[in-house]
Each structure stands twice: as C-alpha cells, then as structure tokens.
Design an enzyme around this catalytic site. Structure first.
Site, PDB file in Angstrom:
ATOM      1  N   HIS A 288       0.826  -1.216   0.000  1.00 43.29           N
ATOM      2  CA  HIS A 288       0.000   0.000   0.000  1.00 43.29           C
ATOM      3  C   HIS A 288       0.857   1.262   0.000  1.00 43.29           C
ATOM      4  O   HIS A 288       1.839   1.373   0.711  1.00 43.29           O
ATOM      5  CB  HIS A 288      -1.061   0.003   1.091  1.00 43.29           C
ATOM      6  CG  HIS A 288      -0.583   0.048   2.510  1.00 43.29           C
ATOM      7  ND1 HIS A 288      -0.302   1.221   3.155  1.00 43.29           N
ATOM      8  CD2 HIS A 288      -0.366  -0.932   3.412  1.00 43.29           C
ATOM      9  CE1 HIS A 288       0.062   0.957   4.400  1.00 43.29           C
ATOM     10  NE2 HIS A 288       0.046  -0.337   4.586  1.00 43.29           N
ATOM     11  N   GLU A 334      -4.932   1.858   2.612  1.00 43.96           N
ATOM     12  CA  GLU A 334      -5.085   0.657   3.444  1.00 43.96           C
ATOM     13  C   GLU A 334      -5.347   1.069   4.890  1.00 43.96           C
ATOM     14  O   GLU A 334      -6.132   0.451   5.595  1.00 43.96           O
ATOM     15  CB  GLU A 334      -3.798  -0.195   3.362  1.00 43.96           C
ATOM     16  CG  GLU A 334      -3.900  -1.536   4.097  1.00 43.96           C
ATOM     17  CD  GLU A 334      -3.615  -1.445   5.579  1.00 43.96           C
ATOM     18  OE1 GLU A 334      -4.153  -2.291   6.330  1.00 43.96           O
ATOM     19  OE2 GLU A 334      -2.883  -0.551   6.000  1.00 43.96           O
TER      20      GLU A 334
END
Ligand code: ZN
Length: 482
Positions: A288, A334
């Site tokens: 991420h 995320e």
C-alpha cells in the site's frame, strides 16, 4: 549442513548458484519456467550496488522525495504520480490508475498532560479518524487492565471521566500479539463512549520501549457516541499507571485537533507486465502506497511497494514474458480500512476467475521465512514447486499454518474467492516502529529487501506460468468476511 541453514553465513552464496531440481515431466511447471525462476531469484539477491533488486532504491526514493503519505493529503497525491513514473521507468508494459474513495481525516494538534497530583507532560497521538476535543478537556482517569475489563464497567460509571486501557502488546515473530491487543484501539472508543466516558486513552499498540506513541485507525460504531481517542507512548502508559497505582485521583488534560473532512478520491496505481499467452489472466502482487503521517512510511508500507515493484521490474526484464499477466498494485488507503483493496475487489469482481493468484507485502521489511497459500487442493503441487525454488532463500513451505493470511488489501478479494499466497515475514521488530514517528528508512536492511523482492519475483513468475488455475472462484469462502 543444508543450504538453508548455511544461508545465515557469508559462504551461503555458493549454495544459491546451485540449480533447483528439474521439474518432473508431468509437473505443472516446465523445466524452462523453473530455470527462469531460479535466474530471477539469483538476480534479485545478486547484492551489489548495480545488481540485485531495485527495492531499496525505490523505498529510499519514496521516503526521501515524498515522505509521509496520509491518504487524500497532498503528499499521498504526489505519491500517485511518483508510482506511475517508477512503473514506467522500470519497463512495465501498462501503467494506469483506478479510483479509490475514502474518508479524509487530518490530525491537527495533539497535547496531553497530567494536571494533578503529579503534573507532567504525556506523549500521545490521536487514533486515526478520532474526533477532536474542540478545545482542551480535563477529567479524572479510570484505568482498565484490558478491553474486556472496560466492557464490564457499570453503565454510566464513566460519566465525565477519561477511560484508559493499559494492556501491553506481546512480541512474536509472526505478529500474533497484534490482533489480541489492537481490539482496544479499534473497539475501545465506542465501548467507552457508550459508558459515558468523555475520552479514551490507550497504551500504544506496539512492542517498543520508546517514548513514541503509535497511531492506527479506530472504528466508531453507529450506535455509540463518538468520543476523542488517543494512544499514550508505552513509556507514558507506564507513567500514568504508576501514578494511578498511588490511589489518588489522576486528572489529565487532553487537546486533539483531529478533524474529518468528508470523502476524498485518490487512486490505486497499477503496473503490468503483459502475459504472452493468457494476457487476460492475472497474478497480482502489491503493497500500500499510503502511510500514517507520523514517520515517513518506510516499513509500513513503502517496503511492500518497493519489494513488489522491484519484483515486477525483474520479471519485466525477462523475455519472453510469463504466460499470464503480472499486475503490481500500489494500493491507496489501506490504513483507514483497506479501501484500496476493497475498491480493487469490487472493480474486478467480474474477473474473479481470471485472477490466478493474489499476494501482498504489508508486514514491514523483515526477511521472508515461509510460503503459505489459500489455493484449491489440486494446485498444491504448484505451490510445492514454487517452494522448492524459494528454499535457497531460507523460505519453507507451510501447508497448514494456523495464522496464514492473505493480507489486508488482497484479503478483500480473497474473501470473495480469489486464490492467494502469503510470503510470511519476520515481524519480530515490526511493532517497535509500526505507525510511529520512528517508521523511517534506517529500519530497513537492503539485503533483506532483496531477499523479499527475489521471493515475490519467483512467486509471481511461476504462478503466472503454471499450467492450471489455482482455484479462484472454486474454493469455499472464508467463514467471515474481513
Ligand atoms: Zn500497512
């Protein structure tokens, strides 16, 4: 002595040059594919300034040129352009973005101190998506040893108080102390809010003894008042508990400038190496791109982006390309709750069965020690063959690991039926730095990143080359969606 046990020593490099046992004639991977994977692995760990993977250079670039990347803020938006430019530079065939929408939150000021009986400063940080205090609040503190202890408090008993949960996260190589401790951060604010508390303090969810608090997202329940919530550094949690142990009321002053700003849109950034025979079938790897705003997002998750981007860069240099497409995804947001992973899963649900396998790197920068997978039984011979190529890197194949996990972003699609693999990392130190100002580049060992990039290159390449499917859409779904 086996090559694997030798790997800890400098002389182990000789072992790495040994060819992996050739695939049997009826094996699901060709001898040619295995030979190419051996080559990718050895190129990934070549280990000098000009060879090896590019993983360290990538995370050095991200942390130096961008830094902290809280989703929806200007630096995270710059990181989207940074990722596109990197994918292009490394020879990916296609580079594109897909939108992700998520709640935008900013931290603002954060200050706390003990007012009485022993006036002292406290190091705190707001939990992600906490409401602010709208000026300073002051209240007596009530300590609970655990979240479960808080749950047993009498209704209304915390009216006008600050609740404080003091349990400490335990250190394990596989990070299993995290889920046990993090419930205080995720669920504590709403439980304390329902009991009438003015605010919640928790001991940081971290294994360090530093005076640096750990942030991380909370989850306000719709049927509970939203109260401000913050984490004390482990050192200050000790301090506060020691004060409370003396039996006098301990009064704390808390000021949080945190604010929600409605919904924002940013992007998952995707780079692809187009498959030569089945371009519509894909293997996904990724990490991420967003991070919390306290450090520079080096281990969480600049490392994961770098490892998987570098793995793809190794594969991109390989001609012919693998049979299926290798898709590297730098997920956005995320940290607020796997928004990037969910956006990807929703956007690609119709292509579930064309997803051969998904994997992600989001557990810091420690070396990989195990290969695990969630695939159909008939695909296990492929996983075993991949495991043999990974073995010289010190990676064992674990078929029934209790804590096997697809990861937070990939897990969103795995919960809908995508086959997945996990390259489990040594997380012994991860929670010393995770979500703190101490998440910086100096925590990363370049050689450990090379080992991981090599492993992801092998996994993605061989999954993309395997004869049969791994089971996306054919396996029973996990019992509970994440
Ligand atoms: Zn992460």
């Amino acid at each position: 002595m086996s090559c694997r046990s030798l790997l800890a020593t400098a002389v182990a490099l000789a072992c790495l040059a040994l060819p992996t046992i050739a695939a049997a004639a009826d094996a699901p991977l060709s001898a040619q594919a295995i030979a190419t994977a051996d080559k990718l692995r050895d190129a990934g760990i070549a280990g000098n300034a000009t060879d090896g993977s590019r993983a360290y250079d990538i995370v050095e670039s991200l942390t130096t040129e961008i830094g902290e990347r809280l989703a929806g803020t200007p630096p995270a938006n710059r990181a989207v352009d940074w990722a596109k430019a990197k994918f292009r530079k490394f020879g990916y065939d296609k580079v594109y973005v897909e939108p992700v929408t998520f709640p935008l939150w900013t931290r603002g000021v954060e200050e706390a101190s003990v007012v009485s009986p022993y006036p002292q400063h406290l190091e705190i940080t707001a939990l992600g998506h906490s409401v602010g205090t709208h000026g300073a609040i002051e209240a007596d503190v009530v300590e609970f040893a655990t979240l479960d202890a808080l749950k047993t408090a009498a209704p209304g008993s915390l009216a006008g108080k600050i609740a404080y949960i003091s349990n400490r996260m335990q250190r394990f190589k596989d990070g299993r102390g995290y889920p046990a401790a993090v419930v205080a951060r995720v669920d504590g604010p709403s439980i304390a809010g329902k009991l009438g508390a003015k605010a919640l303090l928790i001991r940081s969810i971290g294994t360090d003894r530093d005076r640096m608090p750990h942030t991380g997202v909370l989850d306000y329940k719709s049927d509970a008042p939203k109260i401000p919530a913050a984490a004390l550094s482990n050192s200050d949690a000790d301090l506060l508990s020691n004060m409370l142990r003396r039996g006098k009321p301990v009064r704390v002053r808390l000021s949080l400038g945190a604010e929600e700003h409605g919904m924002a849109t940013s992007y998952n950034v995707i780079g692809e190496i187009t498959g030569r025979r089945k371009p519509d079938e894909v293997v996904t790897i990724g990490g991420h791109l967003d991070s919390w705003d306290l450090g520079t997002g080096a281990i969480d998750d600049g490392a994961g982006v770098a490892i998987t981007m570098a793995a793809g860069a190794l594969i991109a240099q390989e001609h012919p390309h693998p049979a299926r497409t290798v898709r590297v995804i730098a997920y956005m947001d995320e940290e607020s709750g796997s928004f990037g992973g969910r956006a990807y899963a929703n956007a690609h649900l119709a292509q579930l069965k064309q997803h051969q396998l998904g994997a992600e790197s989001d557990f810091g920068a420690g070396r990989i020690y195990a290969l695990r997978a969630g695939v159909k039984d008939a695909a296990w011979p492929v996983i075993e063959q991949i495991g043999k190529v990974l073995a010289p890197l010190g990676i064992v194949t674990e078929r029934n690991a209790a804590d096997a996990d697809a990861g937070p972003d990939t897990g969103e699609f795995a919960a809908k039926g995508m086959a997945w693999a996990q390259l489990a990392q040594d997380g012994t130190d991860y929670f010393d730095w995770h979500h703190t100002a101490n998440d910086t580049l100096d925590k990363i060992d370049p050689k450990a990143l090379d080992q991981q990039a090599a492993a992801y290159a092998v996994l993605a390449y061989l999954a993309a080359e395997a004869e049969g499917g791994m089971g996306s859409g054919e396996m029973p779904l996990p019992k509970a969606e994440k």
